[in-house]
Write an enzyme that holds these catalytic residues in place. Sequence first.
Site, mmCIF file in Angstrom:
data_model
loop_
_atom_site.group_PDB
_atom_site.id
_atom_site.type_symbol
_atom_site.label_atom_id
_atom_site.label_comp_id
_atom_site.label_asym_id
_atom_site.label_seq_id
_atom_site.Cartn_x
_atom_site.Cartn_y
_atom_site.Cartn_z
ATOM 1 N N TYR A 49 91.642 64.511 -1.442
ATOM 2 C CA TYR A 49 91.297 63.288 -0.722
ATOM 3 C C TYR A 49 91.323 62.061 -1.644
ATOM 4 C CZ TYR A 49 89.134 60.147 2.620
ATOM 5 O OH TYR A 49 88.895 59.100 3.458
ATOM 6 N N GLU B 143 97.574 55.956 -1.390
ATOM 7 C CA GLU B 143 97.830 55.126 -0.224
ATOM 8 C C GLU B 143 97.470 53.673 -0.494
ATOM 9 O OE1 GLU B 143 95.907 56.801 3.207
ATOM 10 O OE2 GLU B 143 96.533 58.827 2.664
#
Length: 236
Positions: free
Chosen positions: A175, A182
């Site tokens: 994660y 991102e």
Amino acid sequence: MASTTETTTLKPKSTQPGVVRQYLLAYNAVNFFLWSTLTFRTVRLLINQAIENNLEFDIPAIFTDTYTPLLQVTQSLALLEILHSLIGFVRAPLFTTALQVASRIFLVWGVLYPFNENIIGVDNIGEYAYLGCLLAWGVTECVRYGFFVMQVNGGVETVPSWWQWLRYNLFYVLYPMGISSECILSVRALPNAEKLHPLYWWFIVVVLGIYVPGSYLLYTHMIRQKRKTSKVKKDQ
């Protein structure tokens, strides 16, 4: 938003009509195949480049071999998960599912599609951020969709314990890896987004602003899911 989408939980097999189970089995099997293809292709390219180029990587070549159309199609299929949650095919919170899927669609179509030439092949920062997304998304989705294939086909008790461990523990590493990648890609797109249109620049800035609380919400949600699963196992 996440590099992991751990929120989807299938309804118990006995509560699903046969046609729904068959559809979910097909849906998850197709996704498992596509993500496995994407992930193994990425790893194979990295290994070949490491051997041939003495540990130097040509990430623009990896982008060319993975983004169009494989990543575009594979990631776009996740839009159906919002529908699955909305109509009750799966027991997944609609808001968190939509948030996760929307962030991935934003990256694939809102950042990489219009600005890949300004990110990939420019410097190592954007290139390795793309690679980080590929690996974080790919490993996570292979585990997740493989889990669901086994669960739909034979029930959760048929899923090997080590596979369940992977599903509920990999997000601790993947994660942060995915979310940071991102964010880097989004930031790298900002200068050219402003050239495209000032409102698009603000759109990306707003999305980045959502990432901070959204990431905390999704990360803590996944931790709660893990604790809930661990509690169920102890009570059995």
